[in-house]
Design a protein around this motif. Structure first.
Motif, PDB file in Angstrom:
ATOM      1  N   VAL A 122      -0.402 -11.206  11.589  1.00 45.95           N
ATOM      2  CA  VAL A 122      -0.557 -12.368  10.700  1.00 45.95           C
ATOM      3  C   VAL A 122       0.789 -13.043  10.454  1.00 45.95           C
ATOM      4  CG1 VAL A 122      -2.608 -11.533   9.488  1.00 45.95           C
ATOM      5  CG2 VAL A 122      -0.330 -10.843   8.679  1.00 45.95           C
ATOM      6  N   VAL A 123       0.703 -14.350  10.179  1.00 46.26           N
ATOM      7  CA  VAL A 123       1.879 -15.084   9.703  1.00 46.26           C
ATOM      8  C   VAL A 123       1.672 -15.361   8.221  1.00 46.26           C
ATOM      9  CG1 VAL A 123       0.926 -17.325  10.457  1.00 46.26           C
ATOM     10  CG2 VAL A 123       3.388 -17.092  10.043  1.00 46.26           C
ATOM     11  N   LEU A 183      -2.905 -15.542   4.402  1.00 45.07           N
ATOM     12  CA  LEU A 183      -2.511 -15.108   5.745  1.00 45.07           C
ATOM     13  C   LEU A 183      -3.329 -15.816   6.830  1.00 45.07           C
ATOM     14  CD1 LEU A 183      -2.220 -11.293   4.972  1.00 45.07           C
ATOM     15  CD2 LEU A 183      -0.335 -12.926   5.303  1.00 45.07           C
ATOM     16  N   VAL A 184      -2.677 -16.016   7.958  1.00 40.87           N
ATOM     17  CA  VAL A 184      -3.352 -16.590   9.126  1.00 40.87           C
ATOM     18  C   VAL A 184      -3.177 -15.617  10.295  1.00 40.87           C
ATOM     19  CG1 VAL A 184      -3.446 -18.516  10.765  1.00 40.87           C
ATOM     20  CG2 VAL A 184      -2.931 -18.945   8.343  1.00 40.87           C
ATOM     21  N   ALA A 212       7.659 -14.422   7.175  1.00 37.68           N
ATOM     22  CA  ALA A 212       7.414 -13.205   7.942  1.00 37.68           C
ATOM     23  C   ALA A 212       6.188 -13.301   8.826  1.00 37.68           C
ATOM     24  CB  ALA A 212       7.252 -12.003   7.006  1.00 37.68           C
ATOM     25  N   ILE A 213       6.239 -12.478   9.860  1.00 45.07           N
ATOM     26  CA  ILE A 213       5.070 -12.136  10.663  1.00 45.07           C
ATOM     27  C   ILE A 213       4.979 -10.616  10.616  1.00 45.07           C
ATOM     28  CG2 ILE A 213       4.259 -11.926  13.072  1.00 45.07           C
ATOM     29  CD1 ILE A 213       5.270 -14.771  13.529  1.00 45.07           C
ATOM     30  N   SER A 223       5.964 -19.974   9.038  1.00 47.91           N
ATOM     31  CA  SER A 223       6.126 -19.460   7.675  1.00 47.91           C
ATOM     32  C   SER A 223       6.776 -20.476   6.763  1.00 47.91           C
ATOM     33  CB  SER A 223       7.051 -18.240   7.683  1.00 47.91           C
ATOM     34  OG  SER A 223       6.343 -17.062   7.802  1.00 47.91           O
ATOM     35  N   ASP A 224       7.669 -21.257   7.335  1.00 43.01           N
ATOM     36  CA  ASP A 224       8.437 -22.165   6.488  1.00 43.01           C
ATOM     37  C   ASP A 224       8.984 -23.361   7.265  1.00 43.01           C
ATOM     38  OD1 ASP A 224      10.148 -23.471   4.753  1.00 43.01           O
ATOM     39  OD2 ASP A 224      11.094 -21.681   3.965  1.00 43.01           O
TER      40      ASP A 224
END
Ligand SMILES: [Zn+2]
Length: 344
Positions: A81-82, A131-132, A61-62, A150-151
């Motif tokens: 955030v990502v 989180l980033v 998610a973002i 995210s992945d």
């Protein structure tokens, strides 16, 4: 709030669930602006035993931070955030070794214990470590590519890193799902001169070629191994990115590696044992990999996305609202869609 709940194989519903809230002082609550369905969500979609309470799905998610706990220092309300698929404190011994998926205070989203992100909002444990903050607006055109941090882009990169892809080498990618396609991007990014994709779906193959695949092998088993040998002067490849996790794909991965080569595994293994132990031994093939510490790779990959050098967001070929998520699972399971993005 509304969220995606899986009750058993094939039974995915959109339901009202309790709102995401701060539970621990290290938590954040994020309003989800983009989520997606993962190839790994298809395993429970095919096999999950019936559950009375179900499982809130989604680990990519973002979103925008709505609230933070009292101990959160680096993330603040309003940040875009990502969220990596695993949460991590950023401070323990394994986080310092950049293996955040083994964080001693970590865990995974979309499990029985930690509700997932195919929802209007998500509680993020260990917000400071996890989180980033993204330096763009919430509807930036780069959103699909940023979401892959995210992945799938981090996971494809982990496969390439685990397989020791180096400049001028020959890489092979086993699997043409979103992770395999991102593996092609990663192998090219790390300098591979020849990238052989093992895959069978025309739409995915076409995208892989645009991402940098130089050869495609659509056969399976021994025929695939033969073809890869033909493409590599009979020797096999230096680096294999195994992005499926089935016995056949793991076997093929080891059989197409050249002596001294390496296999980087990111497909979740569906069996306890690893095939081809003897060929791996006699050819000195390293087998590495595991759940990708995507948190470790975000800082490295982010500039390439922001500056347009890689476009992993092209793996998304369908965008749906939250209400259509059950059909999104069906579409990915039926191979109608490569990867589905959700705008809750
Ligand atoms: Zn940690």
């Amino acid at each position: 709030m509304r969220a995606t709940v899986m009750y058993e194989a094939g039974d995915v519903r959109i339901e009202n669930v309790p709102d995401a809230t701060i539970i621990e002082p290290t938590d954040a609550v994020v309003r989800v602006t983009r989520a997606c369905i993962c190839g790994s969500d298809l395993w429970p979609y095919k096999t999950m035993e019936p559950s009375d309470n179900g499982r809130v799905m989604g680990h990519e998610a973002i979103g925008v931070v709505e609230a933070v706990g009292a101990d959160v220092r680096n993330i603040k309300r309003g940040d875009l955030v990502v969220m990596p698929f695993a949460f991590s404190d950023g401070t323990c011994v394994f986080c310092h070794e950049r293996l955040q998926t083994s964080c001693v205070h970590g865990g995974f989203f979309g499990t029985v214990d930690v509700p997932g992100a195919q929802a209007e909002a998500v509680r993020v444990p260990q917000a400071d470590g996890t989180l980033v903050v993204l330096p763009v607006g919430e509807d930036d055109a780069l959103m699909p590519s940023l979401l892959t941090l995210s992945d799938v882009m981090g996971t494809g990169h982990h496969a390439a890193v685990s397989a020791n892809v180096g400049p001028g080498e020959i890489a092979a990618v086993v699997g043409d799902g979103a992770v395999g396609l991102c593996g092609v991007i990663a192998a090219k990014r790390l300098g591979a001169k020849q990238i052989i994709l093992l895959g069978r779906h025309p739409d995915r193959i076409a995208l892989a070629r645009e991402f940098g695949a130089t050869d495609v092998v659509s056969k399976r088993g021994e025929e695939a191994v033969e073809r890869v040998r033909e493409l590599t002067d009979g020797y096999g490849v230096h680096a294999v990115l195994e992005c499926v996790g089935l016995e056949q794909s793991e076997l093929t991965a080891i059989e197409i590696a050249r002596p001294g080569g390496a296999v980087g595994r990111v497909g979740v293994p569906q069996d306890e044992t690893m095939p081809a132990s003897q060929p791996a031994f006699y050819n000195n093939i390293s087998v590495s990999g595991g759940p990708a510490p995507v948190r470790a790779y975000i800082e490295e990959l982010l500039p390439d996305i922001l500056e347009g050098r890689i476009e992993p967001g092209r793996v998304f070929d369908r965008v749906i609202g939250l209400n259509d998520v059950p059909d999104g699972y069906r579409a990915m399971n039926d191979r109608e869609a490569i990867k589905v993005m959700v705008t809750p």
